[in-house]
Design a protein around this motif. Structure first.
Motif, mmCIF file in Angstrom:
data_model
loop_
_atom_site.group_PDB
_atom_site.id
_atom_site.type_symbol
_atom_site.label_atom_id
_atom_site.label_comp_id
_atom_site.label_asym_id
_atom_site.label_seq_id
_atom_site.Cartn_x
_atom_site.Cartn_y
_atom_site.Cartn_z
ATOM 1 N N TYR A 158 -3.329 -15.472 16.330
ATOM 2 C CA TYR A 158 -2.007 -15.384 16.992
ATOM 3 C C TYR A 158 -0.735 -15.967 16.254
ATOM 4 O O TYR A 158 0.351 -16.136 16.754
ATOM 5 C CB TYR A 158 -2.182 -16.396 18.319
ATOM 6 N N ARG A 159 -0.873 -16.531 14.856
ATOM 7 C CA ARG A 159 -0.056 -16.934 14.244
ATOM 8 C C ARG A 159 0.083 -15.775 13.125
ATOM 9 O O ARG A 159 0.166 -15.753 11.870
ATOM 10 C CB ARG A 159 -0.612 -18.041 13.445
ATOM 11 N N ASN A 194 -5.111 -24.915 7.244
ATOM 12 C CA ASN A 194 -3.939 -25.609 7.262
ATOM 13 C C ASN A 194 -4.169 -26.976 7.851
ATOM 14 O O ASN A 194 -3.393 -27.747 8.236
ATOM 15 C CB ASN A 194 -2.674 -24.846 7.991
ATOM 16 N N GLY A 213 -9.819 -23.655 12.295
ATOM 17 C CA GLY A 213 -10.532 -23.916 13.662
ATOM 18 C C GLY A 213 -11.642 -22.967 14.014
ATOM 19 O O GLY A 213 -12.628 -23.395 14.766
#
Ligand code: TPP
Length: 335
Positions: free
Chosen positions: A70-71, A179, A151
């Motif tokens: 989604y980024r 990150n 994640g």
């Protein structure tokens, strides 16, 4: 994980600088538009991580496939989706790359083999393995590049995907953008082994950490990894060590990290680093920067105008592509 010694050509340096500026300015503009409620829903910005998309994605061939998270706004831009189509998608207009149906988290463009942003953490990994399997079964030459956050390593899909890609020797390049935070969860609070690349090694996949704040290091690591995946027909894995300067999304009060930590990472800003390197080697003059900034601003201005002028999907079309024509028009009661 050494930084690459600075061997830069002026044209390549300016290209990377411009691309990173395009990503950052586009994202900063999206944040402003979000404040004006022109862009709604979720919005996850990439600020700080630009060296990864700018250094990596232009190395993909047209025949390669891309899967993201989604980024993914910067990735979409680097893959060649126009800023107009990205911005219109953010606005939810039909001129957007997903016809306004996907929004920020679901940019998609089959034409450039950009198989989407994905709202589900780790959801892209099995998709990438499937795309690579499909390409191989059809004797197509492409590599599938799969980008995701650290994640994802906490999800079963990550392990199942790496296992199958290694077992079946599929041409997938896994790129973890580490990150350090999954939303508000620091890596060390959720993983017993924080070296994400070591997890890939456990599946027999060549893997290495990369300085993800340095566009040259990203670029040389990607080129080497893609070469191996293509020539040896087996998966590869890179762990890009990077940092997001902004909050996870527009709804995050950022209580999980200190301002000092963020400031320290900002000292490693990939745009400032490359600018300084180019200046030190007399490859960049002030007037080059002015020209670059003007061209980036013009592109963004045009994209916002394009999105503003775009159209909303008509209500008659709302069920299109949701149900099959038969299902929509069927008059028979369901038994
Ligand atoms: C399967 C699943 N679980 C939980 C969430 C909620 N969620 C959204 S983003 C996120 C953090 C993901 O962090 P990471 O993969 O490191 O990517 P980053 O946001 O740092 O780029 C979580 C847990 C989700 N979208 N999908």
């Amino acid at each position: 994980m050494n930084r690459e010694p600075s061997r830069l050509s002026r044209s390549q340096g300016l290209r990377w600088l411009k691309d990173m500026m395009r990503i950052r300015r586009m994202e900063e503009t999206c944040a402003e538009l979000y404040g004006q409620e022109k862009i709604r829903g979720f919005l996850h910005l990439y600020t700080g991580e630009e060296a990864v998309a700018a250094g990596a994605i232009p190395e993909l061939e047209d025949t390669d496939a891309f899967v993201g998270t989604y980024r993914e706004h910067g990735h979409a831009l680097m893959r060649g989706i126009s800023m107009n189509a990205i911005m219109a998608e953010m606005f939810g207009k039909v001129e957007g790359c997903s016809r306004g149906r996907g929004g920020s988290m679901h940019l998609f463009d089959a034409g450039t083999r950009f198989f989407g942003g994905n709202a589900i953490v780790s959801g892209g990994l099995p998709l990438a393995v499937g795309l690579a399997l499909a390409d191989r079964m059809q004797d197509k030459p492409g590599v599938t590049a799969c980008f995701f956050g650290e994640g994802a390593a906490a999800e079963g899909e990550f392990h199942e995907s790496l296992n199958l890609a290694a077992l079946w020797q599929l041409p997938v390049l896994f790129v973890c953008e580490n990150n350090l935070y999954a939303m508000g969860t620091a890596l060390a609070r959720s993983e017993s082994v924080t070296d994400i690349h070591a997890k890939a090694e456990a599946y027999g996949i060549d893997s290495q950490p990369v300085d993800g704040m340095d566009v040259m290091s990203v670029n040389s690591a990607i080129r080497a990894a893609l070469k191996t995946v293509r020539e040896k027909h087996r998966p590869g894995f890179l762990e890009m060590r990077t940092y997001r300067f902004r909050a996870h999304s527009m709804f995050d009060p950022e209580l999980y990290r200190s301002k000092e930590e963020v400031e320290q990472w900002k000292q490693l800003c990939p745009i400032a680093t490359l600018t300084a390197q180019l200046q030190a080697q007399q490859l960049l003059e002030d007037r080059d920067l002015t020209t670059l900034e003007a061209s980036v601003d013009a592109e963004i201005h045009a994209a916002v105008e394009f999105a503003e002028a775009g159209n909303w999907e008509s209500t008659e079309d709302l069920l299109r592509d949701v149900y099959t024509e038969d299902a929509v028009t069927a008059q028979e009661p369901i038994p």
